[in-house]
Design a protein around this motif. Structure first.
Motif, PDB file in Angstrom:
ATOM      1  N   TYR A   1       7.023  -3.160   7.631  1.00  0.00           N
ATOM      2  CA  TYR A   1       6.204  -4.468   8.435  1.00  0.00           C
ATOM      3  C   TYR A   1       4.675  -4.109   8.260  1.00  0.00           C
ATOM      4  CZ  TYR A   1       4.297  -6.668  12.573  1.00  0.00           C
ATOM      5  OH  TYR A   1       3.557  -7.359  13.407  1.00  0.00           O
ATOM      6  N   GLU A   2       4.505  -3.166   8.497  1.00  0.00           N
ATOM      7  CA  GLU A   2       3.192  -2.535   8.636  1.00  0.00           C
ATOM      8  C   GLU A   2       2.508  -2.575   7.076  1.00  0.00           C
ATOM      9  OE1 GLU A   2       3.174   1.413  10.323  1.00  0.00           O
ATOM     10  OE2 GLU A   2       3.321   0.418  12.467  1.00  0.00           O
ATOM     11  N   TRP A   3       3.323  -2.196   6.267  1.00  0.00           N
ATOM     12  CA  TRP A   3       2.810  -2.182   4.804  1.00  0.00           C
ATOM     13  C   TRP A   3       2.678  -3.435   4.092  1.00  0.00           C
ATOM     14  CZ3 TRP A   3       5.141  -4.408   0.293  1.00  0.00           C
ATOM     15  CH2 TRP A   3       4.309  -3.853  -0.804  1.00  0.00           C
TER      16      TRP A   3
ATOM     17  N   LEU B   1       9.754  -0.689  10.555  1.00  0.00           N
ATOM     18  CA  LEU B   1       8.430  -0.998  11.034  1.00  0.00           C
ATOM     19  C   LEU B   1       7.462  -0.255  10.036  1.00  0.00           C
ATOM     20  CD1 LEU B   1       6.713  -1.037  13.490  1.00  0.00           C
ATOM     21  CD2 LEU B   1       7.021   1.490  13.955  1.00  0.00           C
TER      22      LEU B   1
ATOM     23  N   HIS C   1      -1.937  -4.940  13.600  1.00  0.00           N
ATOM     24  CA  HIS C   1      -1.568  -5.320  12.094  1.00  0.00           C
ATOM     25  C   HIS C   1      -1.759  -6.754  11.940  1.00  0.00           C
ATOM     26  CE1 HIS C   1      -0.037  -1.296  11.826  1.00  0.00           C
ATOM     27  NE2 HIS C   1       0.883  -1.266  12.697  1.00  0.00           N
TER      28      HIS C   1
ATOM     29  N   TYR D   1       1.399  -6.090   5.899  1.00  0.00           N
ATOM     30  CA  TYR D   1       0.140  -6.687   6.420  1.00  0.00           C
ATOM     31  C   TYR D   1      -0.962  -5.879   5.670  1.00  0.00           C
ATOM     32  CZ  TYR D   1       1.501  -9.679  10.234  1.00  0.00           C
ATOM     33  OH  TYR D   1       1.893 -10.778  10.806  1.00  0.00           O
ATOM     34  N   GLN D   2      -0.759  -4.658   5.319  1.00  0.00           N
ATOM     35  CA  GLN D   2      -1.989  -3.720   4.555  1.00  0.00           C
ATOM     36  C   GLN D   2      -2.067  -4.202   3.163  1.00  0.00           C
ATOM     37  OE1 GLN D   2      -0.424   0.138   5.038  1.00  0.00           O
ATOM     38  NE2 GLN D   2      -0.904   0.257   7.426  1.00  0.00           N
TER      39      GLN D   2
ATOM     40  N   ALA E   1       6.746  -7.171  16.633  1.00  0.00           N
ATOM     41  CA  ALA E   1       6.138  -6.111  16.001  1.00  0.00           C
ATOM     42  C   ALA E   1       6.577  -4.592  16.432  1.00  0.00           C
ATOM     43  CB  ALA E   1       4.612  -5.991  16.702  1.00  0.00           C
ATOM     44  N   HIS E   2       7.739  -4.521  17.055  1.00  0.00           N
ATOM     45  CA  HIS E   2       8.480  -3.502  17.095  1.00  0.00           C
ATOM     46  C   HIS E   2       9.881  -3.678  16.773  1.00  0.00           C
ATOM     47  CE1 HIS E   2       4.972  -2.914  19.783  1.00  0.00           C
ATOM     48  NE2 HIS E   2       4.918  -1.866  19.527  1.00  0.00           N
TER      49      HIS E   2
ATOM     50  N   ASP F   1      -1.087  -7.042  18.557  1.00  0.00           N
ATOM     51  CA  ASP F   1      -0.678  -6.560  17.514  1.00  0.00           C
ATOM     52  C   ASP F   1      -1.598  -6.078  16.392  1.00  0.00           C
ATOM     53  OD1 ASP F   1       0.852  -5.141  15.405  1.00  0.00           O
ATOM     54  OD2 ASP F   1       1.814  -7.013  14.754  1.00  0.00           O
TER      55      ASP F   1
END
Length: 489
Positions: free
Chosen positions: A403-405, A400, A33, A407-408, A385-386, A31
């Protein structure tokens, strides 16, 4: 870190080496991220434990495709190939199985996916190992010698765990891992969360403990400064954990483990963990909603008490790796910012996020299937992760994106700095860990493929060990319940 090694289809069938077995951990996509580094913190204990059960007279080798050392070996050609099969890399396991069978090897497939989906797996193997592989493996090799291999072997987990032989860590490429001392002291968990693989239908793992001295001897024998307990929950039996800490304390090593937050019911036990060398714990907080936790059958303290309990761990110099699951039925658009704020407010050193994933055979999968909420059954995407189901109050794209936000946001320079320890002496090792572990993905391919993982981590690990030895000597001089000194001292 996303493509498996290419298998050479031009290799011809050859003569197999009798009584030579090869154990393989297949490649799986990483993943982008999350941290690439987390995949080489410790080796697969499942395969090294099975290797430890290999009968006298057999030679055994270990191969992990995720170490990026190229295509799996074929010269000399093994007589038997054992491949572990998990949900997300089942397709790669089948590809490897077909390749080795074409070369004339006997292929045995085992692992959780074999238990949950045996009919799917069976066509890809000469035999299936369902259940405790340590018990099954020597029986299969004996039958191979006699020419009487059966298509399916089964074993439960009722046998005393202390009877298992030690893992074969001597087979491991030590330079490829942060530490080769991945170890398990207990098996099972007092929770049966509906989304967890431990709730898979047919998987009955009673709580079993190894003798404390067995665990201590294995850690001492591996001669590593840092050990990672991969137990599902090392604290399920507080009396056992206390005894284990007493055994570990003289070693002056450091270690981390997965626990549940109720270990903080007794701060004196947390103190014993710190005195024994515990520097970090992985805790599945899962959600900040009591409703979500109750519906998933997670037995945990109320979420309003999370912060107080985290502070108990921090007060004893123990860092927290928090794990959250995203996409529960009560989760709405504000869940991501709520979690991010809580992690920052409580100075959580490391945070891991997982999109709710209904593993086949679990109560969650059956419910999602009954409600027609599964989007597909492409197992390669069932990796947390999906998004593989329709959330109740979010769209799949919203889930999704959230989730990505997370980690960022939490691995931005700003957030890493905001979550730094209060004691200035602990800040530098915290920053080193955060940047090496979470913000160095661009370098991990080179570190892994060139066997530099241990070299990159070892100075930080030894620095942390020495600092913690000094800290716990001071901690031991303080009365229980008195104001604690910071871990950086």
């Amino acid at each position: 870190m996303s493509r498996a090694p290419i298998l050479d289809e031009s290799i011809q069938r050859g003569e197999r080496n009798a009584r030579f077995a090869l154990l393989i951990n297949p490649f799986y996509a990483k993943d982008p991220h999350a941290s690439f580094g987390k995949h080489v913190l410790t080796p697969s204990l499942a395969l090294t434990s099975i290797a430890g059960a290999t009968p006298t007279g057999w030679r055994v080798a270990y191969w992990d495709e995720n170490l990026l050392h190229g295509a799996p070996p074929h010269d000399p050609l093994p007589a038997v190939v054992g491949i572990t099969v998990h949900l997300t890399f089942a397709a790669r396991a089948y590809e490897l199985a077909a390749w080795y069978r074409k070369l004339g090897c006997i292929v045995i497939l085992g692992g959780l996916h074999v238990l949950s989906c045996p009919d799917e797996v069976a066509p890809h193997a000469d035999a299936l190992a369902i259940g405790d592989g340590v018990q099954i493996w020597p029986l299969m090799l004996r039958d191979i010698e006699m020419g009487t291999l059966k298509p399916v072997y089964r074993a439960g987990y009722e046998r005393p765990y202390r009877d298992d032989p030690p893992a074969r860590r001597d087979l491991l490429p030590r330079k490829s891992f942060l530490t080769t001392t991945s170890i398990i002291a207990t098996r099972g968990c007092h929770n049966r969360c509906g989304f967890c693989y431990l709730s898979t239908e047919g998987l009955q793992i009673p709580y079993r403990m190894r003798d404390v001295q067995q665990v201590v001897d294995e850690i001492r024998a591996d001669q590593q400064p840092y050990a990672v307990f991969i137990d599902n929950n090392l604290g399920s039996r507080p009396d056992y954990l206390r005894a284990l800490c007493k055994g570990l304390r003289p070693l002056e090593r450091i270690w981390s483990a997965a626990i549940t937050l109720d270990v903080t019911d007794d701060p004196s036990l947390v103190r014993e963990m710190a005195l024994a060398g515990c520097t970090g714990v992985f805790i599945g907080f899962e959600s900040l909603s009591d409703t979500n936790l109750a519906e998933s059958r997670k037995r945990t303290p109320r979420t309003e008490d999370y912060s107080r309990r985290v502070a108990i761990l921090h007060d004893h110099g123990i860092q927290v790796n928090s794990s959250f699951v995203l996409g529960f039925d009560e989760d709405r658009a504000d869940v991501f910012s709520t979690i991010a704020q809580w992690v920052e407010d409580n100075r959580i050193e490391c945070a891991t996020f997982h999109i709710l994933t209904p593993y086949p055979g679990t109560p969650l999968f059956r419910r999602m299937q009954a409600e027609d909420r599964l989007l597909h059954t492409d197992w390669s995407l069932y990796d947390t992760a999906h998004v593989v189901f329709r959330p109740k109050h979010l769209t799949p794209d919203q889930l999704l994106a959230g989730y990505e936000w997370l980690y960022q946001r939490l691995y931005s320079h700003r957030s890493i700095w905001k979550r730094r320890p209060e004691d200035w002496r602990a800040v530098l090792p915290y920053l080193a860990m955060s940047y090496l572990y979470k913000r160095s993905n661009r370098y991990w391919h080179q570190l892994i493929s060139h066997n530099l993982v241990h070299a990159a981590w070892s100075p930080l690990v030894e620095w942390t060990r020495r600092r913690h030895v000094r800290y716990r000597k001071r901690l031991a001089d303080r009365a229980i319940g008195s104001s604690l000194i910071p871990a950086g001292v």
